[in-house]
Design an enzyme around this catalytic site. Structure first.
Site, short mmCIF file in Angstrom:
data_model
loop_
_atom_site.label_atom_id
_atom_site.label_comp_id
_atom_site.label_asym_id
_atom_site.label_seq_id
_atom_site.Cartn_x
_atom_site.Cartn_y
_atom_site.Cartn_z
N HIS A 190 47.34 16.77 69.30
CA HIS A 190 48.36 17.47 68.73
C HIS A 190 49.02 18.30 70.14
O HIS A 190 48.71 19.11 70.59
CB HIS A 190 47.98 18.62 67.94
N ASN B 232 54.45 21.64 68.24
CA ASN B 232 54.37 23.07 67.53
C ASN B 232 54.39 24.22 68.08
O ASN B 232 53.58 25.03 67.82
CB ASN B 232 53.48 22.77 66.07
N TYR C 192 52.05 24.47 70.70
CA TYR C 192 50.85 24.56 71.04
C TYR C 192 50.79 23.89 72.67
O TYR C 192 51.65 23.93 73.16
CB TYR C 192 49.76 23.82 70.13
N GLY D 37 53.28 15.17 54.27
CA GLY D 37 52.12 16.29 54.21
C GLY D 37 52.10 17.04 52.88
O GLY D 37 51.39 17.15 52.08
N ARG D 38 52.94 17.96 52.75
CA ARG D 38 53.14 19.02 51.84
C ARG D 38 53.21 18.49 50.50
O ARG D 38 52.54 19.11 49.48
CB ARG D 38 54.06 20.17 52.12
#
Length: 191
Positions: free
Chosen positions: A2, A5, A7, A145-146
């Protein structure tokens, strides 16, 4: 991995968060170094065929952005391509996003030629937009995803043109059945 986003790895890539003055800051090459070295370490440990990376090149996430993201992410994508990862996922919010809004159009079409492996597109896709981007050769796959949260039968619904059940964000990541097994399934005709 990842690397998106806002991070840690994304923070190294972006000029709004990377204020380092050592070999990991300043130039684009230096800002991409942490992504390259970390990805190489993972590939050396488990293999490139088992390593995927997620980037989010367009816009701000969690206060992290870049003043000129295209050259940064071209360099990042070229580095990942040279390492030989299994796939690259780009989570790019559209200007009309439903779970965050991009502050520029997605960069996937401009990054496509820099990555030689499978490219997965992600964020706010419906069937029409997904098919258009795949047909245009921008990506090789689209991640949903969602929509899967509220549509366990999503592939069936998409294939048959059945309307999707909306998800309820207040039930995400809860400990009970709400939001996981209480959404209605599409009715399937029995042959």
């Amino acid at each position: 991995m990842h690397a998106a986003n806002g991070y840690l790895i994304d923070q190294f890539l972006r000029d709004s968060s990377n204020f380092r003055d050592d070999q990991y800051g300043g130039s684009i090459e230096n800002r991409v170094r942490f992504l390259r070295e970390t990805t190489q370490a993972v590939v050396d440990t488990i293999g490139g065929d088992r390593t995927g990376v997620r980037l989010s090149p367009n816009g701000e996430t969690q206060g992290v952005k870049d003043s000129n993201p295209l050259p940064v992410f071209i360099a990042a994508v070229e580095a990942l391509s040279s390492i030989g990862i299994a796939h690259l996922e780009l989570r790019e919010l559209p200007l009309t996003g439903t779970f965050g809004v991009g502050d520029m159009d997605p960069l996937a079409s401009q990054l496509r030629s820099a990555f030689k492996g499978p490219l997965i597109l992600n964020s706010d896709f419906d069937m029409v937009r997904a098919q258009a981007e795949l047909s245009a050769g921008i990506g090789d796959a689209v991640a949903f995803g969602r929509p899967f949260i509220s549509n366990a039968d999503l592939p069936y619904r998409l294939a048959k043109g059945i309307p999707l059940s909306p998800d309820d964000a207040s039930t995400w990541f809860t400990q009970g059945p709400e939001g996981y097994i209480d959404y209605p399934a599409a009715t399937r005709a029995v042959a």
